[in-house]
Design an enzyme around this catalytic site. Structure first.
Site, PDB file in Angstrom:
ATOM      1  N   ASP A  85       0.897  -1.027  -0.123  1.00  0.00           N
ATOM      2  CA  ASP A  85       0.216   0.076   0.302  1.00  0.00           C
ATOM      3  C   ASP A  85       0.482   1.130  -0.282  1.00  0.00           C
ATOM      4  O   ASP A  85       2.530   1.158  -0.112  1.00  0.00           O
ATOM      5  CB  ASP A  85      -1.303  -0.395   1.224  1.00  0.00           C
ATOM      6  CG  ASP A  85      -0.675  -0.414   2.442  1.00  0.00           C
ATOM      7  OD1 ASP A  85       0.708  -0.488   2.743  1.00  0.00           O
ATOM      8  OD2 ASP A  85      -0.977  -1.243   3.209  1.00  0.00           O
ATOM      9  N   ASN A 114      -7.581  -4.566  14.248  1.00  0.00           N
ATOM     10  CA  ASN A 114      -9.365  -4.900  14.325  1.00  0.00           C
ATOM     11  C   ASN A 114      -9.008  -5.981  13.480  1.00  0.00           C
ATOM     12  O   ASN A 114     -10.081  -6.093  12.357  1.00  0.00           O
ATOM     13  CB  ASN A 114     -10.045  -3.557  13.534  1.00  0.00           C
ATOM     14  CG  ASN A 114      -9.228  -3.067  12.932  1.00  0.00           C
ATOM     15  OD1 ASN A 114      -8.302  -3.595  11.936  1.00  0.00           O
ATOM     16  ND2 ASN A 114     -10.260  -1.801  12.212  1.00  0.00           N
TER      17      ASN A 114
END
Length: 243
Positions: free
Chosen positions: A67, A136
């Protein structure tokens, strides 16, 4: 999924670096999928050390990064391009032309994503993809709820991610609100996946991601479906797993 337990972050980094070095030695022209952040720093330090000792040769290796922030130039210290060069690439003999990171300065998001996806295909796919694990369950910038079938795409960063990243910038207005990231489908197409996790703070999500149901609300859970995944984690991160 193969699980390798390490006593601490240092041992985790060394064990993971062993897997990457074996890949490079067995296939010198391999394509490595690389990640940024604090988790892989120990791995890069170990690989640099082995390279300097003459044990590794990256001259034929290619790399593709997961990314990049949208809107950050290569010389921005918070860009992943800058991170990879400072912490890994400039210390080894990998050719700059063989390192590929999404173009954060490409204003056309669709083009930036399509270009990165095309590069991966042109290289013949990723031989080994390195991943960290978010609190998460996110991998790359694939947050909970993102469809598993997505390829490289542009994401709007969550408010919690923006706030967490703000410590790296002079003011909140400078923090990127978007990023380009490989999608779950792109990640799952890698021939091998190596995921690293350390610290007690990750214990709950490790248990949820790798011993719970496969659901988009826990993006990393899809890795349970991949045929060749190795999890290298320290004892603290594995402390709540039924091993």
């Amino acid at each position: 999924m193969k699980i390798i337990k390490a006593k601490d972050y240092t041992e985790m980094s060394r064990k993971a670096a062993n897997i990457i070095s074996a890949q490079v030695i067995m296939k010198p022209n391999c394509v490595l999928g690389l990640a940024t952040g604090s988790s892989p720093l120990g791995i890069y330090t170990q690989l640099i050390d082995w390279y300097k000792k003459g044990d590794l040769d990256f001259s034929h290796t290619k790399s593709v990064n997961l990314d990049e922030y949208r809107g950050l130039s290569h010389d921005n210290e918070q860009s992943y391009y800058y991170f990879m060069n400072e912490n890994f690439f400039k210390h080894i003999n990998i050719a700059p032309a063989n390192t590929y990171i999404p173009d954060g300065m490409e204003p056309d998001a669709a083009k930036a994503c399509a270009d990165h996806e095309a590069i991966i295909q042109e290289l013949g796919g990723i031989d080994l993809q390195l991943l960290g694990l978010g609190n998460n369950g996110h991998i790359g910038f694939n947050e909970p709820g993102v469809a598993f079938e997505k390829e490289t795409h542009c994401v709007n960063l969550t408010e919690s991610t923006i706030q967490a990243n703000s410590r790296f910038f002079k003011k909140i207005e400078d923090v990127p609100t978007q990023a380009y990231t490989m999608g779950i489908k792109t990640i799952m197409m890698a021939k091998k996946i190596l995921i690293i996790v350390s610290g007690e703070g990750k214990a709950n999500i490790v248990n949820k991601a790798f011993f719970g149901p496969v659901v988009p609300q826990v993006p990393a859970s899809i890795l349970q479906m991949h045929p060749d995944v190795t999890l290298v984690a320290d004892a603290a991160a594995l402390s709540k797993c039924p091993l």
